[in-house]
Design a protein around this motif. Structure first.
Motif, PDB file in Angstrom:
ATOM      1  N   ARG A   5      46.094  43.293 -21.167  1.00 18.92           N
ATOM      2  CA  ARG A   5      46.569  44.831 -22.253  1.00 18.92           C
ATOM      3  C   ARG A   5      45.488  44.905 -23.652  1.00 18.92           C
ATOM      4  O   ARG A   5      46.427  44.107 -24.529  1.00 18.92           O
ATOM      5  N   LEU A   6      45.079  45.602 -23.952  1.00 22.57           N
ATOM      6  CA  LEU A   6      43.810  45.852 -25.503  1.00 22.57           C
ATOM      7  C   LEU A   6      44.898  46.825 -26.052  1.00 22.57           C
ATOM      8  O   LEU A   6      44.506  48.670 -25.451  1.00 22.57           O
ATOM      9  N   SER A   7      45.053  46.823 -26.775  1.00 24.92           N
ATOM     10  CA  SER A   7      45.736  48.567 -27.811  1.00 24.92           C
ATOM     11  C   SER A   7      43.412  49.108 -28.328  1.00 24.92           C
ATOM     12  O   SER A   7      44.289  50.136 -28.173  1.00 24.92           O
ATOM     13  N   SER A   8      42.950  48.465 -27.869  1.00 19.35           N
ATOM     14  CA  SER A   8      41.754  49.244 -28.657  1.00 19.35           C
ATOM     15  C   SER A   8      39.989  48.012 -28.343  1.00 19.35           C
ATOM     16  O   SER A   8      40.593  47.023 -28.287  1.00 19.35           O
ATOM     17  N   LEU A   9      39.814  48.591 -27.597  1.00 15.99           N
ATOM     18  CA  LEU A   9      38.081  47.433 -27.439  1.00 15.99           C
ATOM     19  C   LEU A   9      36.954  48.890 -27.735  1.00 15.99           C
ATOM     20  O   LEU A   9      36.718  49.489 -26.754  1.00 15.99           O
ATOM     21  N   LYS A  10      35.941  48.411 -28.187  1.00 20.15           N
ATOM     22  CA  LYS A  10      34.525  48.511 -29.166  1.00 20.15           C
ATOM     23  C   LYS A  10      33.317  47.819 -28.112  1.00 20.15           C
ATOM     24  O   LYS A  10      33.943  46.860 -28.348  1.00 20.15           O
ATOM     25  N   VAL A  11      32.497  48.566 -27.477  1.00 17.27           N
ATOM     26  CA  VAL A  11      31.583  47.198 -26.802  1.00 17.27           C
ATOM     27  C   VAL A  11      30.397  48.095 -26.761  1.00 17.27           C
ATOM     28  O   VAL A  11      30.013  49.681 -26.721  1.00 17.27           O
ATOM     29  N   ASP A  12      29.476  47.523 -27.319  1.00 15.91           N
ATOM     30  CA  ASP A  12      27.671  48.030 -27.352  1.00 15.91           C
ATOM     31  C   ASP A  12      27.040  46.481 -25.935  1.00 15.91           C
ATOM     32  O   ASP A  12      27.556  45.847 -26.600  1.00 15.91           O
ATOM     33  N   LEU A  13      26.754  47.164 -24.864  1.00 15.52           N
ATOM     34  CA  LEU A  13      26.123  46.314 -24.001  1.00 15.52           C
ATOM     35  C   LEU A  13      24.505  45.819 -24.486  1.00 15.52           C
ATOM     36  O   LEU A  13      23.959  44.914 -24.075  1.00 15.52           O
ATOM     37  N   ASP A  14      24.239  46.411 -26.043  1.00 15.95           N
ATOM     38  CA  ASP A  14      23.165  45.544 -26.502  1.00 15.95           C
ATOM     39  C   ASP A  14      23.312  44.785 -27.966  1.00 15.95           C
ATOM     40  O   ASP A  14      22.689  43.763 -27.800  1.00 15.95           O
ATOM     41  N   GLY A  15      24.829  44.601 -27.742  1.00 16.62           N
ATOM     42  CA  GLY A  15      25.175  43.683 -28.673  1.00 16.62           C
ATOM     43  C   GLY A  15      26.616  42.561 -28.402  1.00 16.62           C
ATOM     44  O   GLY A  15      26.640  41.829 -27.345  1.00 16.62           O
ATOM     45  N   PHE A  16      28.149  43.210 -29.312  1.00 15.71           N
ATOM     46  CA  PHE A  16      28.456  42.621 -28.794  1.00 15.71           C
ATOM     47  C   PHE A  16      30.041  43.805 -28.462  1.00 15.71           C
ATOM     48  O   PHE A  16      29.620  44.800 -28.421  1.00 15.71           O
ATOM     49  N   ALA A  17      31.323  43.229 -28.263  1.00 17.73           N
ATOM     50  CA  ALA A  17      32.499  43.818 -28.349  1.00 17.73           C
ATOM     51  C   ALA A  17      33.681  43.042 -29.114  1.00 17.73           C
ATOM     52  O   ALA A  17      33.544  41.912 -29.374  1.00 17.73           O
ATOM     53  N   SER A  18      34.047  44.101 -29.821  1.00 17.72           N
ATOM     54  CA  SER A  18      35.343  43.594 -30.194  1.00 17.72           C
ATOM     55  C   SER A  18      36.817  44.393 -29.498  1.00 17.72           C
ATOM     56  O   SER A  18      36.838  45.492 -29.543  1.00 17.72           O
ATOM     57  N   MET A  19      37.686  43.672 -29.664  1.00 16.77           N
ATOM     58  CA  MET A  19      39.294  44.041 -29.373  1.00 16.77           C
ATOM     59  C   MET A  19      40.362  43.926 -29.765  1.00 16.77           C
ATOM     60  O   MET A  19      40.137  42.506 -31.272  1.00 16.77           O
ATOM     61  N   TRP A  20      41.180  44.058 -30.348  1.00 15.81           N
ATOM     62  CA  TRP A  20      42.785  44.243 -31.160  1.00 15.81           C
ATOM     63  C   TRP A  20      43.709  44.474 -29.928  1.00 15.81           C
ATOM     64  O   TRP A  20      44.246  44.840 -29.100  1.00 15.81           O
ATOM     65  N   ASN A  21      43.946  43.245 -30.828  1.00 18.61           N
ATOM     66  CA  ASN A  21      45.893  43.364 -30.010  1.00 18.61           C
ATOM     67  C   ASN A  21      45.599  43.145 -28.789  1.00 18.61           C
ATOM     68  O   ASN A  21      46.672  43.408 -27.735  1.00 18.61           O
ATOM     69  N   PRO A  26      31.092  44.632 -13.187  1.00 19.58           N
ATOM     70  CA  PRO A  26      30.978  43.240 -12.264  1.00 19.58           C
ATOM     71  C   PRO A  26      31.486  41.569 -13.522  1.00 19.58           C
ATOM     72  O   PRO A  26      31.692  41.738 -14.526  1.00 19.58           O
ATOM     73  N   PRO A  27      31.740  40.316 -12.416  1.00 13.59           N
ATOM     74  CA  PRO A  27      32.009  40.656 -10.470  1.00 13.59           C
ATOM     75  C   PRO A  27      33.233  41.401  -9.629  1.00 13.59           C
ATOM     76  O   PRO A  27      32.579  42.017  -9.105  1.00 13.59           O
ATOM     77  N   ASN A  28      34.332  41.266 -10.397  1.00 14.23           N
ATOM     78  CA  ASN A  28      35.045  41.913  -9.705  1.00 14.23           C
ATOM     79  C   ASN A  28      36.283  42.891 -10.607  1.00 14.23           C
ATOM     80  O   ASN A  28      37.272  42.320  -9.787  1.00 14.23           O
ATOM     81  N   TRP A  29      36.128  42.514 -11.647  1.00 13.75           N
ATOM     82  CA  TRP A  29      36.607  42.995 -13.032  1.00 13.75           C
ATOM     83  C   TRP A  29      37.498  44.931 -12.576  1.00 13.75           C
ATOM     84  O   TRP A  29      36.129  45.960 -12.876  1.00 13.75           O
ATOM     85  N   THR A  30      38.571  45.126 -13.425  1.00  9.68           N
ATOM     86  CA  THR A  30      38.833  46.715 -12.805  1.00  9.68           C
ATOM     87  C   THR A  30      39.542  46.756 -14.309  1.00  9.68           C
ATOM     88  O   THR A  30      39.980  46.258 -14.796  1.00  9.68           O
ATOM     89  N   LEU A  31      38.749  48.264 -15.138  1.00 13.34           N
ATOM     90  CA  LEU A  31      39.687  48.018 -16.774  1.00 13.34           C
ATOM     91  C   LEU A  31      39.724  49.911 -16.502  1.00 13.34           C
ATOM     92  O   LEU A  31      38.978  50.800 -16.097  1.00 13.34           O
ATOM     93  N   ARG A  32      41.184  50.070 -16.874  1.00  6.46           N
ATOM     94  CA  ARG A  32      41.652  50.956 -16.854  1.00  6.46           C
ATOM     95  C   ARG A  32      42.005  51.129 -18.161  1.00  6.46           C
ATOM     96  O   ARG A  32      42.344  50.526 -19.348  1.00  6.46           O
ATOM     97  N   SER A  33      41.893  52.631 -18.533  1.00  4.40           N
ATOM     98  CA  SER A  33      42.178  53.042 -20.145  1.00  4.40           C
ATOM     99  C   SER A  33      42.210  54.522 -20.203  1.00  4.40           C
ATOM    100  O   SER A  33      41.963  55.590 -19.538  1.00  4.40           O
ATOM    101  N   SER A  34      43.520  55.064 -21.330  1.00  5.82           N
ATOM    102  CA  SER A  34      43.562  56.460 -20.768  1.00  5.82           C
ATOM    103  C   SER A  34      42.097  57.012 -22.058  1.00  5.82           C
ATOM    104  O   SER A  34      42.792  58.620 -21.178  1.00  5.82           O
ATOM    105  N   HIS A  35      41.352  56.682 -22.449  1.00  3.03           N
ATOM    106  CA  HIS A  35      40.642  57.401 -23.511  1.00  3.03           C
ATOM    107  C   HIS A  35      39.489  56.482 -23.361  1.00  3.03           C
ATOM    108  O   HIS A  35      39.621  55.705 -24.485  1.00  3.03           O
ATOM    109  N   VAL A  36      38.487  57.296 -23.478  1.00  4.48           N
ATOM    110  CA  VAL A  36      37.052  56.370 -24.055  1.00  4.48           C
ATOM    111  C   VAL A  36      36.381  57.426 -25.170  1.00  4.48           C
ATOM    112  O   VAL A  36      35.802  59.223 -23.969  1.00  4.48           O
ATOM    113  N   ALA A  37      35.082  57.294 -25.511  1.00  6.28           N
ATOM    114  CA  ALA A  37      34.468  58.074 -25.898  1.00  6.28           C
ATOM    115  C   ALA A  37      33.055  57.143 -26.150  1.00  6.28           C
ATOM    116  O   ALA A  37      32.404  55.491 -26.571  1.00  6.28           O
TER     117      ALA A  37
END
Length: 760
Positions: free
Chosen positions: A169-185, A131-142
């Motif tokens: 574009r980001l090399s990696s992205l970690k997201v906690d929907l109850d806390g924070f998100a961190s992104m690299w490069n 939401p509201p209109n973003w699209t995320l594409r990724s090669s892999h997610v755990a």
């Protein structure tokens, strides 16, 4: 750069305040009903932990298999070409055209492995809608839960196109929907060109509305210097939020801005926004603020507020949003509190209309150096009760009302005339009898009568409007005297009546007409009418303030004090239809009327006139939905001159528009003559990739363009390059030389707003 990439949901945009909503919509009908499936496990029967539907279901030992179908449980829905579920350990594998949906979740991919009960697993070649209109594409997610995600090789964009105009574009992205998100490069790419790079960033990523930084603003201006702005968004519970938006201008200082919004329930919402800056080059404080409030209670009470204040007329053009065209800026304010009953309406209202004036001596006293810099016309406040029409004497109805109010003129001063405030109270009561006297075949008679009593706590300090019935043919001081309400109290009693006789409608039909591109059948209908109006005379009318129509036109049919007049008019309609099987459409309307004044009445500028006048002509032509032409000419004694307006609106097939208007007005309530030409429109070229918007206002009194704007925009998917030229001609100390010409170049990215601007 903390806000240049959006948080997964909320922090990087300004989300709407949640509204109370109905219960969550059910699963689409094509997936209902989902049938449970039972298999043998151990000594008794045990069911798989979901419902299913598909083209084929079968077992291979402890493996349950579904072909081209869907499974659902506890609000989670999974669709795929093939789903395998291992009953002993709850492990699930899905392949081909995967859709995984749940509350706040929409994921697509080609392969998914997960523990269905623990809601953990991983996916490949995925796409996630945010939401509201973003699209995320990724090669892999755990993911260990549906709240914690670790993405690899991420591409993020608000553009739905296959090749978006801009992306991150980001090399990696970690997201906690109850806390924070961190992104690299993180890299922001405009097309294929990188324009921003951030090695690491941390930001809030809660799925709900979340406090955080918004996208920064960057710009350059030859007048204001380099501009940098960084906004902060703060939630204030479930029904309110606030935004602090400071902007720093290297040549002028800090522009402090912000907005607070609230929506406690469906019947109540509002907002407050403002900007303020102590401008260094002018050594003065400039400001703009606005309050909006709407409260519609279920018991019938209504409260609305629209308050707008500004230090000067150019503050929006310099620091506001949009094109900054002066004519669209409103400095009027209004407050209304009222309730409607079955028998009438009770209300309390307050209002202020403000007009700015700048001295430009062209031999016209209304542009003289003695005229005030600005004028405030205030209602402080007014209580009113009106009762709805009730039947009386057959076809006649009776209605009326009472008004109690306090009014004021505030004259802003200049070097030649100091500022002053004049206030007075006014009590007004009126009752009106109206209705149809009779119908005799095609002839009809309508009648209207009124009695009115009005008391003023103060009148004009001197009889500004010529008390000798036109002997001097002038006002005492047209610049300031009509606003100096500090004289003795006055009481006015009036009676007024109007009789209108309407003749028969006559018409003629013209078949097989072909004119100006129109082909079909035309019908011309005309209806004549005659009216007589008489209003009693109040001898001290020249000493009364002229705040609104209660003062200037207190009688029926908008008649003035002491008016005796008759009116002759003709209403005409031109109807058309393409053929006998279709209905008639109203293609053109024309009304022509003239009025003869047997006794003199006071004009707005203080003169007296009598005789033939008030020639009104109204013409509206709408041959189709793409063209509209409107012409109005009024030579009205009550308006103190003549009003002329000619407008034309043309709509093209591809969304192009063209507007042309000519106007010439007599002296209005602020005693300012206006005459000019307006032109504007939008032209779309190359499938709307190139867009030209223009507007211009030519002032005949100044013999030049008062304001004009031309904007050329090149639009790609989610990206716009805007080049805008603005011209403003005002003789004011806020603009050196009496005019301002500037050029703005802006880069706008969808989802981030105006990323960069340049002004010269």
């Amino acid at each position: 750069m903390l806000g240049c990439l959006p948080a997964l949901l909320a922090a990087q945009g300004l989300p709407d305040i949640p509204q109370p909503a109905p219960l969550e919509a059910p699963t689409p009908a094509e997936w209902l009903p989902l049938r449970p499936f039972r298999v043998e496990r151990g000594p008794g029967l045990s069911r798989v932990p979901f419902d299913y539907r598909g083209e084929g279901v079968y077992e291979r030992g402890d493996v349950w298999i579904l072909e081209r179908g869907a499974i659902q449980s506890e609000g989670l829905l999974l669709l795929a070409d093939r789903i395998e579920y291992r009953i002993p350990d709850g492990r699930l594998v899905a392949e081909g055209h995967i859709r995984l949906e749940g509350p706040g979740l929409r994921l697509r991919g080609e392969r998914l492995q997960m523990n269905w009960e623990r809601r953990s697993g991983e996916a490949w070649a995925l796409q996630m809608d945010l939401p509201p209109n973003w699209t995320l594409r990724s090669s892999h997610v755990a993911f260990t839960t549906l709240r914690t995600w670790a993405f690899d090789a991420v591409e993020l964009s608000p553009c739905p196109e296959e090749r978006p105009g801009w992306k991150a574009r980001l090399s990696s992205l970690k997201v906690d929907l109850d806390g924070f998100a961190s992104m690299w490069n993180a890299r922001v790419l405009l097309g294929a060109v990188p324009i921003y790079y951030v090695p690491y960033a941390l930001y809030p990523a809660q799925a709900e509305r979340t406090s955080g930084l918004l996208p920064p603003k960057l710009g350059m201006s030859s007048s204001f210097g380099t501009t940098f702005g960084l906004s902060y968004y703060q939630t204030l519970g479930d029904s309110a939020d606030a935004t602090l938006s400071p902007e720093y201008f290297t040549k002028e200082g800090v522009l402090w801005g912000g907005e607070v919004r609230w929506r406690p329930d469906l019947t109540h919402q509002g907002s407050f926004s403002g900007q303020s800056i102590h401008q260094q080059s002018l050594d003065t404080r400039r400001y703009r603020y606005s309050l909006k409030e709407v409260w519609q209670r279920e018991d019938g009470w209504q409260l609305t507020a629209d308050v707008n204040q500004a230090s000067d007329i150019l503050v929006d053009a310099d620091f506001g949003k949009g094109l900054g065209y002066l004519g669209t800026t409103s400095f009027d304010s209004a407050l209304y509190l009222g309730r409607t009953y079955t028998f009438g309406n009770l209300s309390l209202s307050a209002a202020e209309q403000r007009s700015f004036f700048y001295t430009k001596d062209q031999g016209d006293p209304f542009y003289s150096p003695d005229f005030p810099a600005s004028l405030r016309r205030q209602t402080l406040p007014q209580a009113e009760f009106r009762f709805f029409p009730i039947p009386l004497l057959g076809p006649l109805y009776l209605d009326g009302g009472v008004r109690l109010g306090r009014f004021a003129y505030r004259i802003e001063g200049n070097t030649a005339a100091p500022g002053q405030t004049y206030a007075w109270d006014r009590q007004d009561a009126n009752t009106r009898l109206h209705g149809r006297l009779g119908q005799w075949g095609p002839f009809r008679a309508d009648f209207e009568a009124m009695g009115r009593a009005t008391h003023y706590s103060s009148s004009l300090s001197s009889p500004v409007f010529d008390p000798e019935g036109g002997a001097t043919d002038t006002a005492v001081n047209p610049a300031t005297s009509p606003f100096q309400v500090d004289g003795a109290a006055a009481s006015r009693y009036l009676a007024s009546a109007h009789l209108r006789l309407s003749g028969p409608q006559v018409g003629r039909t013209f078949k097989d007409v072909s004119i100006l591109g129109y082909k079909g059948e035309l019908k011309h209908v005309a209806e004549p009418y005659f009216g007589w109006t008489q209003t009693s005379l109040y001898g001290e009318a020249g000493a009364l303030p002229r705040f609104d129509t209660v003062d200037s036109f207190p009688g029926v049919n908008e008649s003035a004090s002491g008016e005796r007049s008759f009116e002759v008019g003709l209403k005409q309609h031109i109807l058309g239809r393409p053929g006998s099987g279709a209905g008639f459409a109203d293609l053109a309307r024309l009304r022509i009327a003239t009025r003869y004044h047997a006794s003199p009445i006071i004009l707005s500028d203080g003169r007296y006139k009598k005789g033939w006048s008030s020639v009104d002509t109204d013409l509206d032509v709408e041959p189709d939905e793409r063209l509209r032409i409107s012409l109005r000419r009024s030579s009205d004694l009550g308006a103190g001159g003549s009003d002329n307006a000619l407008s034309m609106d043309v709509k093209g097939k591809s969304g192009n528009t063209f507007n042309l208007a000519y106007f010439s007005t007599g002296i209005n309530r602020f005693l300012v003559r206006q005459k000019g030409l307006q032109v504007g429109g939008v032209q779309r070229i190359w499938d709307d990739r190139l867009r030209l918007e223009f507007s211009a206002n030519y002032d005949f009194h100044q013999s030049g363009f008062a304001s004009s704007q031309v904007a050329l925009a090149y639009v790609e998917p989610c990206v716009a390059y805007v080049l805008k030229y603005t011209h403003v001609a005002l003789n004011t100390n806020l603009v050196s030389g009496g005019r301002e010409d500037r050029i703005d170049l802006t880069l706008t990215l969808r989802g981030l707003g105006d990323l960069f601007s340049f002004r010269r």
